[in-house]
Design an enzyme around this catalytic site. Structure first.
Site, PDB file in Angstrom:
ATOM      1  N   HIS A   1     -35.308  34.193   5.623  1.00 46.94           N
ATOM      2  CA  HIS A   1     -35.797  35.299   4.788  1.00 46.94           C
ATOM      3  C   HIS A   1     -34.732  36.398   4.838  1.00 46.94           C
ATOM      4  CE1 HIS A   1     -39.716  36.917   2.943  1.00 46.94           C
ATOM      5  NE2 HIS A   1     -38.781  37.809   2.661  1.00 46.94           N
TER       6      HIS A   1
ATOM      7  N   ASN B   1     -43.935  32.772  -4.858  1.00 45.97           N
ATOM      8  CA  ASN B   1     -44.131  34.213  -4.707  1.00 45.97           C
ATOM      9  C   ASN B   1     -44.279  34.790  -6.105  1.00 45.97           C
ATOM     10  OD1 ASN B   1     -43.571  33.702  -2.061  1.00 45.97           O
ATOM     11  ND2 ASN B   1     -41.662  34.871  -1.984  1.00 45.97           N
TER      12      ASN B   1
HETATM   13  C1  BGC Z   1     -39.837  39.281  -0.715  1.00 49.45           C
HETATM   14  C2  BGC Z   1     -40.394  40.247   0.296  1.00 49.45           C
HETATM   15  C3  BGC Z   1     -40.550  41.606  -0.367  1.00 49.45           C
HETATM   16  C4  BGC Z   1     -41.560  41.476  -1.484  1.00 49.45           C
HETATM   17  C5  BGC Z   1     -41.869  42.752  -2.234  1.00 49.45           C
HETATM   18  C6  BGC Z   1     -40.359  39.448  -2.108  1.00 49.45           C
HETATM   19  O1  BGC Z   1     -39.277  39.537  -2.970  1.00 49.45           O
HETATM   20  O2  BGC Z   1     -39.897  37.973  -0.249  1.00 49.45           O
HETATM   21  O3  BGC Z   1     -39.563  40.275   1.407  1.00 49.45           O
HETATM   22  O4  BGC Z   1     -40.902  42.612   0.530  1.00 49.45           O
HETATM   23  O5  BGC Z   1     -41.123  40.529  -2.412  1.00 49.45           O
HETATM   24  O6  BGC Z   1     -40.741  43.218  -2.904  1.00 49.45           O
END
Ligand code: BGC
Length: 473
Positions: A122, A292
């Site tokens: 990460h 995500n």
């Molecule tokens: C990432 C996180 C980040 C989140 C909010 C993602 O891009 O994996 O580390 O804090 O989004 O921006």
């Protein structure tokens, strides 16, 4: 009759975090520095000069934080392993004390009945490896494979779910193209190269896992669906470019063995053809896709936007979070259905989903009202349920994030936590979202049918002036 939102049996309900964003104590117990130490300590790179030196002090408060997870009813937790804690020089010597932190974390999770999901990368590359070229060096795949082997051998007996990389698109777009994330480069020519090497590293780690691992491994990508701002050919072409660049650049090679043709158009002469054996390496079969999802983009043609010549159009009347992202839950369902259709119905975990909104800074009492975050959670979980009804093989949801934390170069200003962190005292206070989430978890989703955000006593949540007057009794 109201609709039922019950989720499939065994569905995992978790939260996600990342090492540099929460742990603090970056050099404790013999750990080496990572590129984030260097970046955060470079003047001008971080909002307010914030760093991960202390962050949420999770490295020292891990047991209490796991207790908090248990109190919230989480059945799973996604964390990342700090590569430089385990291998201070990036390769070679293993730092047993660093590895021990993750052993203890995993044991503590299991004691509380929480299923661990570990992410190997990460974004915190060991500084020693950046000095050897970092992801621009073709050897990076072997460095990563060696590190992955150490982690698998130490933890796979207790960790059933592994992710290789978190969001390779952000690593390269932020770290190698726009310079807003470590290592802070700004170079179009480096960008596709770093991307390709990341994907080779992913492939090598999966190969190692098949040798020594017993469970499941996947890749975590961030997908932001792109919708054209108009029917014009120019806007539709811009949408395609943005989509290939952000959404297909990593999944296509990992799941279909080739890069999308649109990347040549995006990168121009910086693009190159990669050897067939690289493509075979990258396309190792994986067990799941980690998605995500935060927002969508409505896209228009924009010749000045580098490198996609596409930019996002703000939507009048829409709600935007503190990071400037539109709240648009239907795109979450669209994304999941798109993944199912394009990539042959893979198993999917939502490895991150959440929102940053203003939280009143000084509230006495056990509950912190955060209605916009609650609203976001309710709508996005319903969108997940819609996707399941459309046949998507969704196996779990990890909210981003357990705690307010260091939002990379945006520092501590953006609060994504279900739990509030007072950075002066490290006191954790559960926000309304964490209580809402607990009720949803305890009912395996059913509570969504009647879930409503709690608005406190009528003070508008964005009115900082009134925040201290909010009655939480
Ligand atoms: C990432 C996180 C980040 C989140 C909010 C993602 O891009 O994996 O580390 O804090 O989004 O921006």
């Amino acid at each position: 009759m109201s609709r039922s939102y019950t989720f499939p049996e065994g569905f995992l309900w978790g939260c996600a975090t990342a090492a540099y964003q929460i742990e603090g104590s970056p050099l404790a117990d013999g750990a080496g520095p990572s590129i984030w130490e260097r970046f955060a300590h470079t003047p001008g790179m971080m909002h307010n000069g914030d760093t991960g030196d202390i962050a949420c002090d999770h490295y020292r408060r891990m047991r209490d934080d796991v207790k908090l997870m248990a109190e919230m009813g989480l059945t799973a937790y996604r964390f990342s392993i700090g590569w430089a804690r385990v291998l201070p020089e990036g390769t070679g010597r293993v730092n047993a004390a660093g590895l021990d932190f993750y052993q203890r974390l995993v044991d503590t999770l299991l004691e509380h009945g929480i299923t661990p999901m570990a992410t190997l990368y990460h974004w915190d590359l060991p500084e020693a490896l950046d000095d050897r070229g970092g992801w621009l060096n073709r050897d990076s795949a072997e460095w990563f494979a060696d590190y992955a082997r150490v982690c698998f051998q130490a933890l796979d007996d207790r960790v059933p779910l592994w992710a290789t990389l978190n969001e390779p698109w952000v690593v390269t777009d932020g770290g190698y193209l726009n310079g807003v994330l470590a290592p802070g480069h700004r170079n179009l020519y480096e960008t596709p190269r770093a991307s390709h090497h990341l994907m080779r590293a992913h492939g090598r780690a999966v190969q190692v896992y098949r040798e020594v691992g017993q469970h499941q491994i996947g890749l975590v990508v961030n997908i932001e669906p792109k919708y054209p701002a108009s029917d014009s050919e120019a806007d539709r072409a811009a949408t395609r470019r943005a989509h290939h660049y952000m959404n297909r650049q990593y999944l296509d090679p990992a799941l279909r063995g080739r890069y999308p043709d649109g990347l040549r158009e995006v990168f121009g002469e910086a693009w190159r053809d990669w050897p067939a054996e690289d493509m075979a390496l990258i396309a190792q079969p994986i067990d799941f896709v980690g998605l995500n999802y935060y927002t969508r983009a409505v896209v228009r043609d924009d010749p000045h936007q580098y490198p996609t010549r596409a930019s996002a159009v703000r939507q009048p009347g829409a709600t935007y979070s503190d990071t400037g992202w539109e709240v648009y839950p239907p795109a979450f369902t669209d994304t999941l259905v798109w993944l199912k259709e394009r990539y042959g119905n893979p198993a999917i975990y939502i490895t991150e989903n959440g929102s940053a909104f203003y939280d009143p800074p000084t509230v006495e009492g056990p509950v912190l009202f955060d209605p916009l975050r609650q609203d976001y959670l309710i709508k996005h979980l319903k969108a997940c349920h819609d996707a399941i009804e459309a046949g998507v093989d969704l196996r779990g949801y990890f909210g981003w994030s357990l705690l307010d934390n260091l939002e990379w170069s945006l520092g501590f200003a953006k609060r994504f936590g279900m739990v509030h962190v007072d950075y002066a005292t490290q006191k954790r206070t559960r926000k309304g979202t964490s209580h809402l989430y607990q009720a949803i978890i305890e009912s395996n989703g059913a509570a969504l049918a009647s879930a409503r955000p709690v608005y406190g006593t009528g003070h508008p949540p964005h009115d900082a002036g009134n925040a201290a007057a909010v009655d939480v009794s």
